[in-house]
Structures are given as structure tokens and as C-alpha cells.
Motif scaffolding. Structure first.
Motif, mmCIF file in Angstrom:
data_model
loop_
_atom_site.group_PDB
_atom_site.id
_atom_site.type_symbol
_atom_site.label_atom_id
_atom_site.label_comp_id
_atom_site.label_asym_id
_atom_site.label_seq_id
_atom_site.Cartn_x
_atom_site.Cartn_y
_atom_site.Cartn_z
ATOM 1 N N CYS A 210 3.291 22.510 22.365
ATOM 2 C CA CYS A 210 3.446 23.815 21.727
ATOM 3 C C CYS A 210 3.460 23.610 20.222
ATOM 4 O O CYS A 210 4.172 22.740 19.722
ATOM 5 N N VAL B 276 4.045 26.236 18.083
ATOM 6 C CA VAL B 276 4.671 27.431 17.494
ATOM 7 C C VAL B 276 6.023 27.086 16.852
ATOM 8 O O VAL B 276 6.364 27.574 15.779
ATOM 9 N N HIS B 277 6.783 26.236 17.547
ATOM 10 C CA HIS B 277 8.031 25.681 17.006
ATOM 11 C C HIS B 277 9.064 26.739 16.597
ATOM 12 O O HIS B 277 9.538 26.776 15.457
ATOM 13 N N CYS B 278 9.420 27.586 17.538
ATOM 14 C CA CYS B 278 10.484 28.566 17.307
ATOM 15 C C CYS B 278 11.807 27.811 17.123
ATOM 16 O O CYS B 278 12.114 26.921 17.933
ATOM 17 N N TRP C 192 14.829 28.539 17.786
ATOM 18 C CA TRP C 192 15.790 28.697 18.878
ATOM 19 C C TRP C 192 15.185 28.344 20.240
ATOM 20 O O TRP C 192 15.774 28.632 21.287
ATOM 21 N N CYS C 193 14.032 27.704 20.239
ATOM 22 C CA CYS C 193 13.330 27.383 21.500
ATOM 23 C C CYS C 193 14.243 26.628 22.474
ATOM 24 O O CYS C 193 14.905 25.672 22.093
ATOM 25 N N SER D 221 9.248 20.373 25.465
ATOM 26 C CA SER D 221 7.851 20.629 25.869
ATOM 27 C C SER D 221 6.895 20.668 24.674
ATOM 28 O O SER D 221 5.699 20.870 24.852
ATOM 29 N N TRP D 222 7.384 20.475 23.453
ATOM 30 C CA TRP D 222 6.511 20.601 22.277
ATOM 31 C C TRP D 222 5.462 19.490 22.193
ATOM 32 O O TRP D 222 4.383 19.705 21.684
ATOM 33 N N GLY E 166 4.949 27.214 29.452
ATOM 34 C CA GLY E 166 4.953 26.025 28.609
ATOM 35 C C GLY E 166 6.300 25.824 27.949
ATOM 36 O O GLY E 166 7.305 26.369 28.421
ATOM 37 N N GLY E 167 6.234 25.209 26.769
ATOM 38 C CA GLY E 167 5.081 24.961 25.954
ATOM 39 C C GLY E 167 4.222 26.206 25.714
ATOM 40 O O GLY E 167 4.635 27.316 25.974
ATOM 41 N N SER F 172 2.660 32.776 24.180
ATOM 42 C CA SER F 172 2.857 33.369 22.856
ATOM 43 C C SER F 172 1.524 33.865 22.300
ATOM 44 O O SER F 172 1.481 34.474 21.231
ATOM 45 N N LYS G 28 5.447 35.409 18.720
ATOM 46 C CA LYS G 28 6.471 34.845 17.848
ATOM 47 C C LYS G 28 6.011 34.963 16.396
ATOM 48 O O LYS G 28 4.847 34.686 16.095
HETATM 49 S S1 SF4 Z 1 7.701 26.937 23.938
HETATM 50 FE FE1 SF4 Z 1 7.784 29.152 23.525
HETATM 51 S S2 SF4 Z 1 9.830 29.479 22.613
HETATM 52 FE FE2 SF4 Z 1 9.363 27.252 22.496
HETATM 53 S S3 SF4 Z 1 8.446 26.942 20.468
HETATM 54 FE FE3 SF4 Z 1 6.766 27.275 21.933
HETATM 55 S S4 SF4 Z 1 6.379 29.502 21.822
HETATM 56 FE FE4 SF4 Z 1 8.391 29.153 20.896
#
Ligand code: SF4
Length: 205
Positions: A39, A41-43, A45-46, A51-52, A81-82, A108, A125
Motif C-alpha cells: 500500500c 497511501v500510508h494513512c 492511523w492505518c 500490509s504496506w 489490502g493493503g 482506496s 483517503k
Molecule cells: S491499507 Fe488502507 S488504511 Fe492502511 S494505509 Fe493503505 S489505504 Fe490507508
């Protein structure tokens, strides 16, 4: 050159498991989850930070994943995911559909849309903007709310999804104030609903 059979195509998989869908319109339904690794996106609060990255996870073939899903005998298969749209999901969804399974996607929407689904949950996001190809595909919009600013983001995204899309606000699990924010918002804007993470209340995955 010999073409690669689509059943031998592989994806990096964090985990597969059978539980209930804990969020949104299908809450409480028996679901087999396929969690793809990776992933970008790296929110902050994920709750799936493990899974990144792709590296530590095994590659599993389309055939192997479809067999596991079929054996679980769920009501729905959820690809999550991810960020699953980092991959071409056509081969995986083709194989799963061929076994008569009902397919859901949680995304996302930050990459080109691929695959064929019965239900698409779009969770945009603000940390990475969605790709335009996601919008016509959406059945359910689910926005995680941690602050007032997120409510503005939700409203903006709500104007971009198809008419009839079910629109959810979900409180960020570690931000208790978000519960009051979404409660007040839904009373003011009745086209939005609240989604709670039932699996966390039940203490299951
Ligand atoms: S897995 Fe979902 S919540 Fe987590 S960083 Fe990626 S998009 Fe954001």
C-alpha cells in the motif's frame, strides 16, 4: 513466446481468513478475506501497517487462492489490502467468478481500476488522491473520520460517486471524539449513515 496461464499468476498475500464482514452494508455476513500486500497511501492511523510492504509475504497463485475461497464456503469473498488495485485483478476475479463466488472489493481507489466485482466499497483517503477510474464502479462509499477536516473530505468525495451510492462515515477506532463528530453529522445530513467495525466489538478478525 508461450503465454502464462492465468491460473499460475501470483499475488503477494498477507493473509487469507474466513470471518464476518465487519463494516458497511454487508456487516455480519460470512466472508472470506484475501488481503493483498502493498500500500502506498500510508494513512497515519492505518490498522494494517504490516500490509504496506510486499517483501516478507509469499506469492500465492490465482488457482490456490480460488481453491481456498471455495473451500471456506462463504457468502462473499472480499479482496482487500493493503491496496489491492496496485495489481491487475482481472486474473484473480476471473478465476473466483468461475467458481460461482460473489466478489467484493475494498479499495482506496488510488490506482487504475481492474477486475470484475459484485460490490465495490470505496474508501478514499486524503493522503493520496483516488484515480478517476474508481468513481463509476462504486456501490458504497466509506470514509474514515478522525477529525472535522475528514468530514469535508467525505462531502467532497460524496459528490463524485454515482447517484444511489450508499454513503458511510466510520469513526477512526483510536479517536473516540470521532464518534460524536459522525453522530452529529448524520443528524444534519440524512443521506449519510454510520458504519461501526463490528468485528472489533466481537474481538474477531
Ligand atoms: S491499507 Fe488502507 S488504511 Fe492502511 S494505509 Fe493503505 S489505504 Fe490507508
Amino acid at each position: 513466446m508461450k503465454a502464462i496461464a492465468s491460473t499460475t499468476i501470483t499475488y503477494p498475500i498477507v493473509e487469507t481468513f474466513h470471518s464476518i464482514q465487519g463494516e458497511g452494508s454487508w456487516t455480519g455476513v460470512s466472508a472470506f478475506f484475501i488481503r493483498l500486500a502493498g500500500c502506498d497511501v500510508h494513512c497515519p492511523w492505518c490498522d494494517q501497517k504490516e500490509s504496506w510492504t510486499i517483501k516478507p509475504y509469499p506469492q500465492q497463485s490465482v488457482e490456490e487462492l480460488a481453491t481456498l475461497a471455495k473451500q471456506a464456503n462463504p457468502a462473499i469473498v472480499v479482496i482487500t489490502g493493503g491496496e489491492p488495485l496496485m495489481y491487475d485483478l482481472d486474473p484473480l476475479t476471473k478465476q473466483l467468478r468461475g467458481l460461482g463466488l460473489q466478489l467484493h472489493l475494498e479499495t482506496s481507489g488510488t490506482h487504475q481500476f481492474s477486475g470484475h466485482f459484485d460490490w465495490v466499497t470505496f474508501s478514499p483517503k486524503p493522503f493520496k488522491l483516488p484515480h478517476d477510474s474508481i468513481y463509476p464502479q462504486v456501490n458504497e462509499l466509506k470514509v474514515v473520520i478522525a477529525s472535522q477536516l475528514d468530514l469535508q473530505w467525505a462531502q467532497q468525495q460524496g459528490t463524485k460517486v454515482p447517484l444511489g451510492t450508499i454513503k458511510y462515515l466510520q469513526p477512526e477506532w483510536h479517536t473516540p471524539d470521532s464518534q460524536q463528530l459522525i453522530y452529529d453529522f448524520v443528524l444534519q445530513y440524512p443521506d449519510w449513515r454510520i458504519s461501526l467495525q463490528m468485528h472489533k466489538f466481537l474481538g474477531v478478525r
